[in-house]
Write a protein that holds these residues in place. Structure first.
Motif, PDB file in Angstrom:
ATOM      1  N   VAL A   8       0.957  -1.049  -0.104  1.00 21.15           N
ATOM      2  CA  VAL A   8      -0.093  -0.080   0.256  1.00 21.15           C
ATOM      3  C   VAL A   8       0.768   1.299  -0.203  1.00 21.15           C
ATOM      4  N   ARG A   9       2.004   1.456   0.795  1.00 22.20           N
ATOM      5  CA  ARG A   9       3.002   2.469   0.742  1.00 22.20           C
ATOM      6  C   ARG A   9       3.402   2.625  -0.501  1.00 22.20           C
ATOM      7  N   ARG A  10       3.956   1.538  -1.264  1.00 20.29           N
ATOM      8  CA  ARG A  10       4.523   1.763  -2.420  1.00 20.29           C
ATOM      9  C   ARG A  10       3.537   2.276  -3.537  1.00 20.29           C
ATOM     10  N   THR A  11       2.273   1.782  -3.303  1.00 21.05           N
ATOM     11  CA  THR A  11       1.402   2.326  -4.264  1.00 21.05           C
ATOM     12  C   THR A  11       1.088   3.767  -4.007  1.00 21.05           C
ATOM     13  N   ARG A  12       1.086   4.253  -2.798  1.00 17.67           N
ATOM     14  CA  ARG A  12       0.794   5.618  -2.640  1.00 17.67           C
ATOM     15  C   ARG A  12       1.954   6.384  -2.945  1.00 17.67           C
ATOM     16  N   LEU A  13       3.077   5.905  -2.911  1.00 16.64           N
ATOM     17  CA  LEU A  13       4.195   6.807  -3.240  1.00 16.64           C
ATOM     18  C   LEU A  13       4.206   6.737  -4.781  1.00 16.64           C
ATOM     19  N   ARG A  14       3.840   5.767  -5.732  1.00 11.16           N
ATOM     20  CA  ARG A  14       3.752   5.720  -6.799  1.00 11.16           C
ATOM     21  C   ARG A  14       2.652   6.831  -7.352  1.00 11.16           C
ATOM     22  N   ILE A  15       1.535   6.980  -6.597  1.00 13.35           N
ATOM     23  CA  ILE A  15       0.520   8.064  -6.880  1.00 13.35           C
ATOM     24  C   ILE A  15       1.296   9.547  -6.731  1.00 13.35           C
ATOM     25  N   VAL A  16       1.992   9.818  -5.769  1.00 16.21           N
ATOM     26  CA  VAL A  16       2.707  10.877  -5.302  1.00 16.21           C
ATOM     27  C   VAL A  16       3.746  11.269  -6.438  1.00 16.21           C
ATOM     28  N   THR A  17       4.496  10.244  -6.983  1.00 14.54           N
ATOM     29  CA  THR A  17       5.356  10.371  -8.176  1.00 14.54           C
ATOM     30  C   THR A  17       4.746  10.560  -9.402  1.00 14.54           C
ATOM     31  N   SER A  18       3.350  10.247  -9.529  1.00 15.31           N
ATOM     32  CA  SER A  18       2.442  10.692 -10.737  1.00 15.31           C
ATOM     33  C   SER A  18       2.107  11.993 -10.717  1.00 15.31           C
ATOM     34  N   LYS A  19       1.543  12.233  -9.422  1.00 18.49           N
ATOM     35  CA  LYS A  19       1.222  13.548  -9.489  1.00 18.49           C
ATOM     36  C   LYS A  19       2.367  14.767  -9.795  1.00 18.49           C
ATOM     37  N   PHE A  20       3.644  14.255  -9.164  1.00 22.12           N
ATOM     38  CA  PHE A  20       4.944  14.911  -9.625  1.00 22.12           C
ATOM     39  C   PHE A  20       5.311  15.272 -11.153  1.00 22.12           C
ATOM     40  N   GLU A  21       5.240  13.966 -11.981  1.00 25.14           N
ATOM     41  CA  GLU A  21       5.524  13.856 -13.149  1.00 25.14           C
ATOM     42  C   GLU A  21       4.317  14.714 -13.962  1.00 25.14           C
ATOM     43  N   MET A  22       3.205  14.713 -13.540  1.00 27.30           N
ATOM     44  CA  MET A  22       1.821  15.218 -14.453  1.00 27.30           C
ATOM     45  C   MET A  22       2.097  16.795 -14.065  1.00 27.30           C
ATOM     46  N   MET A  23       2.538  17.224 -13.007  1.00 30.35           N
ATOM     47  CA  MET A  23       2.439  18.771 -12.385  1.00 30.35           C
ATOM     48  C   MET A  23       3.217  19.741 -13.746  1.00 30.35           C
ATOM     49  N   ARG A  24       2.110  20.685 -14.202  1.00 28.42           N
ATOM     50  CA  ARG A  24       2.228  21.649 -14.918  1.00 28.42           C
ATOM     51  C   ARG A  24       2.057  22.985 -14.301  1.00 28.42           C
ATOM     52  N   MET A  25       2.728  24.048 -14.541  1.00 23.20           N
ATOM     53  CA  MET A  25       2.255  25.424 -14.101  1.00 23.20           C
ATOM     54  C   MET A  25       1.044  25.531 -14.989  1.00 23.20           C
ATOM     55  N   GLU A  26       0.117  26.292 -14.338  1.00 23.13           N
ATOM     56  CA  GLU A  26      -1.229  26.722 -14.912  1.00 23.13           C
ATOM     57  C   GLU A  26      -1.049  28.112 -15.236  1.00 23.13           C
ATOM     58  N   GLU A  27      -1.837  28.373 -16.482  1.00 16.61           N
ATOM     59  CA  GLU A  27      -1.564  29.741 -17.090  1.00 16.61           C
ATOM     60  C   GLU A  27      -1.887  30.825 -15.968  1.00 16.61           C
ATOM     61  N   PHE A  28      -2.822  30.674 -15.158  1.00 12.64           N
ATOM     62  CA  PHE A  28      -3.422  31.628 -14.145  1.00 12.64           C
ATOM     63  C   PHE A  28      -2.589  31.644 -12.780  1.00 12.64           C
ATOM     64  N   GLU A  29      -1.558  30.743 -12.745  1.00 14.62           N
ATOM     65  CA  GLU A  29      -0.805  30.589 -11.629  1.00 14.62           C
ATOM     66  C   GLU A  29       0.303  31.765 -11.472  1.00 14.62           C
ATOM     67  N   ASN A  30       0.708  32.267 -10.598  1.00 13.58           N
ATOM     68  CA  ASN A  30       1.952  32.716 -10.269  1.00 13.58           C
ATOM     69  C   ASN A  30       3.148  31.827  -9.771  1.00 13.58           C
ATOM     70  N   ILE A  31       4.311  32.238  -9.740  1.00 15.94           N
ATOM     71  CA  ILE A  31       5.155  31.300  -9.389  1.00 15.94           C
ATOM     72  C   ILE A  31       5.243  30.904  -8.152  1.00 15.94           C
TER      73      ILE A  31
END
Length: 169
Positions: free
Chosen positions: A119-142
């Motif tokens: 379960v911990r490995r799966t949750r860590l994979r989910i966090v990894t996916s969140k990181f890999e999918m993360m992009r700065m949104e147009e409306f976001e500032n730094i």
């Protein structure tokens, strides 16, 4: 006493079952602030000292017969266990009420809140996916983007970033 220190009482965070990843980080440093050797008892465990009787059986020593070192090590365990007991709500306390070792209490809370290794490995994979999918949104500032990035990084750290790569293989 310096008045600026009046509100810096060592108060542990309270685990209610929903905030384990934050609690884990905070309580670790809370116990370390009590005594680094108390934290060592959480990591390596403790059990009452034993003696061998004339028949060769291993028996728990009477506390009155403990050596100075045995008392000291027991005291570190007691400090850590007290910090853990004091930092959980009633429902979490019921899980660990019979523990005499800080490591046992820690391990029970970890299994209850984080689940099994898979379960911990799966949750860590989910966090990894969140990181890999993360992009700065147009409306976001730094700063907003940085806040989201740090949240994911902190989540990864609390879930065991030290072994992140080995869990993903």
């Amino acid at each position: 006493m310096d008045p600026s220190l009046a509100n810096t009482t060592l108060r542990p965070p309270v685990l209610d079952g929903t905030n384990y990843s934050l609690w884990k980080v905070k309580i670790r440093f809370h116990i370390k602030s009590i005594d680094e050797r108390a934290w060592q008892r959480v990591l390596s465990g403790w059990s009452p000292p034993r003696r061998i009787d004339e028949d060769g059986d291993s028996l728990i020593k009477s506390e009155s017969n403990w050596t100075t070192d045995e008392v000291q090590i027991s005291n570190y365990n007691s400090k850590a266990l007290n910090a853990i007991f004091s930092s959980v709500d009633t429902n979490m306390f019921r899980l660990i009420t019979n523990c005499v070792s800080a490591k046992d209490a820690w391990d029970i809370l970890q299994r209850h809140c984080e689940g099994s290794e898979s379960v911990r490995r799966t949750r860590l994979r989910i966090v990894t996916s969140k990181f890999e999918m993360m992009r700065m949104e147009e409306f976001e500032n730094i700063l907003e983007y940085d806040r989201r990035l740090r949240k994911i990084a902190n989540e990864a750290f609390s879930r065991g970033i030290q072994s992140w790569r080995s869990h993903l293989q």
